[in-house]
Design an enzyme around this catalytic site. Sequence first.
Site, PDB file in Angstrom:
ATOM      1  N   GLU A 136       0.825  -1.212   0.000  1.00 33.06           N
ATOM      2  CA  GLU A 136       0.000   0.000   0.000  1.00 33.06           C
ATOM      3  C   GLU A 136       0.857   1.258   0.000  1.00 33.06           C
ATOM      4  O   GLU A 136       0.643   2.173  -0.798  1.00 33.06           O
ATOM      5  CB  GLU A 136      -0.933   0.015   1.216  1.00 33.06           C
ATOM      6  CG  GLU A 136      -1.714   1.320   1.303  1.00 33.06           C
ATOM      7  CD  GLU A 136      -2.814   1.333   2.349  1.00 33.06           C
ATOM      8  OE1 GLU A 136      -2.813   0.480   3.243  1.00 33.06           O
ATOM      9  OE2 GLU A 136      -3.669   2.227   2.250  1.00 33.06           O
ATOM     10  N   THR A 183      -6.214   1.907   9.058  1.00 35.27           N
ATOM     11  CA  THR A 183      -5.370   3.017   9.533  1.00 35.27           C
ATOM     12  C   THR A 183      -6.210   4.038  10.307  1.00 35.27           C
ATOM     13  O   THR A 183      -5.771   4.561  11.331  1.00 35.27           O
ATOM     14  CB  THR A 183      -4.660   3.694   8.339  1.00 35.27           C
ATOM     15  OG1 THR A 183      -3.902   2.699   7.669  1.00 35.27           O
ATOM     16  CG2 THR A 183      -3.733   4.804   8.789  1.00 35.27           C
ATOM     17  N   ASP A 194      -6.006  -4.525   0.497  1.00 34.66           N
ATOM     18  CA  ASP A 194      -6.983  -4.682   1.591  1.00 34.66           C
ATOM     19  C   ASP A 194      -7.589  -6.087   1.590  1.00 34.66           C
ATOM     20  O   ASP A 194      -7.993  -6.587   2.646  1.00 34.66           O
ATOM     21  CB  ASP A 194      -8.149  -3.685   1.436  1.00 34.66           C
ATOM     22  CG  ASP A 194      -7.715  -2.229   1.499  1.00 34.66           C
ATOM     23  OD1 ASP A 194      -6.903  -1.898   2.362  1.00 34.66           O
ATOM     24  OD2 ASP A 194      -8.214  -1.429   0.676  1.00 34.66           O
TER      25      ASP A 194
HETATM   26  C1  IPD Z   1      -9.157   0.745   4.372  1.00 33.81           C
HETATM   27  C2  IPD Z   1      -9.941  -0.155   5.287  1.00 33.81           C
HETATM   28  C3  IPD Z   1     -11.393   0.285   5.326  1.00 33.81           C
HETATM   29  C4  IPD Z   1     -12.020   0.312   3.949  1.00 33.81           C
HETATM   30  C5  IPD Z   1     -11.191   1.143   3.000  1.00 33.81           C
HETATM   31  C6  IPD Z   1      -9.751   0.660   2.997  1.00 33.81           C
HETATM   32  P1  IPD Z   1      -6.555   1.120   4.994  1.00 33.81           P
HETATM   33  O1  IPD Z   1      -7.815   0.322   4.305  1.00 33.81           O
HETATM   34  O2  IPD Z   1      -9.868  -1.491   4.867  1.00 33.81           O
HETATM   35  O3  IPD Z   1     -12.160  -0.600   6.096  1.00 33.81           O
HETATM   36  O4  IPD Z   1     -13.298   0.892   4.028  1.00 33.81           O
HETATM   37  O5  IPD Z   1     -11.771   0.990   1.706  1.00 33.81           O
HETATM   38  O6  IPD Z   1      -8.990   1.436   2.095  1.00 33.81           O
HETATM   39  O7  IPD Z   1      -6.461   2.447   4.279  1.00 33.81           O
HETATM   40  O8  IPD Z   1      -6.877   1.288   6.418  1.00 33.81           O
HETATM   41  O9  IPD Z   1      -5.414   0.217   4.724  1.00 33.81           O
END
Ligand code: IPD
Length: 277
Positions: A70, A95, A220
């Site tokens: 990421e 995060t 994710d």
């Molecule tokens: C996010 C989390 C969140 C989801 C977002 C993701 P991150 O990932 O999984 O639950 O709603 O779409 O991007 O940014 O915390 O790695």
Amino acid sequence: MADDWQNAMDHAVALARRAGEVVREALQHDRKVMTKSCSVDLVTQTDQKVETLIIQSVKEKFPTHRFIGEESVAAGEVCVLTDSPTWIIDPIDGTTNFVHAFPFVAVSIGFSVNKQMQFGVVYSCLEDKMYTARRGNGAFCNGEPLQVSQQEDVKQSMIATEFGSSRDPEVVDKIFSSLRNILCIPVHGVRGAGTAAVNMCLVASGCVEAYYEMGIHVWDVAAGSLIVSEAGGVLMDVDGGELDLMSRRIVAANSRTVAERLVIEIDAFSPPRDDAP
Ligand code: IPD
């Protein structure tokens, strides 16, 4: 070759545990927040530190393997899945939870060969739950086998989803219209842990019948996708077609019956693909 992947998986589990220690420690002292694509797309030094820790260690042990991480992608690395052995890493999934000390934060490590997931490791580090799956060998949480729920009546189901990190009013409208349609089926309830990876592990554990989201990224859901399928679940796109990990859309469910029922109610949209040039 099979043994190589087992070695890689053992290494992933050890790294996820080590990363979890870093996350737990940082939660007490170091949650300095920065933003990425918009004011609600958050990143912390801990995300970057954990991703570097994982990638450096894998590079030493498996020098020919590739990565999709990421924070590396946020820093400009390409996000393309090839046939090569590839580690797909989300150093902190959740995060925003981490920043607010909301207690679901996961380290997610998937491993793909020939564009097929070979193993998935999701460490929900504040709960100390280590979810693992290896292709053809089932899914586990702390060593206990996982099995999706047997409930195929969507009206008796609990569904997980998230609001995501887009605040574009058109996207928010689609998210709310999908949510409204699904609530009014009616389903028993809708929940969200704040991490896609944990939501998928909740499907694998039988705690919710399905999870869907549009706007997630490959890191994710890569590991979670194998954990769900190895626990007996199904994966599909939000339009009912085949799952495409780069499309940023997913339905993960206990059964085709529940997944296909949800798909009817989802007001689908297509975020820019993860592998868009
Ligand atoms: C996010 C989390 C969140 C989801 C977002 C993701 P991150 O990932 O999984 O639950 O709603 O779409 O991007 O940014 O915390 O790695």
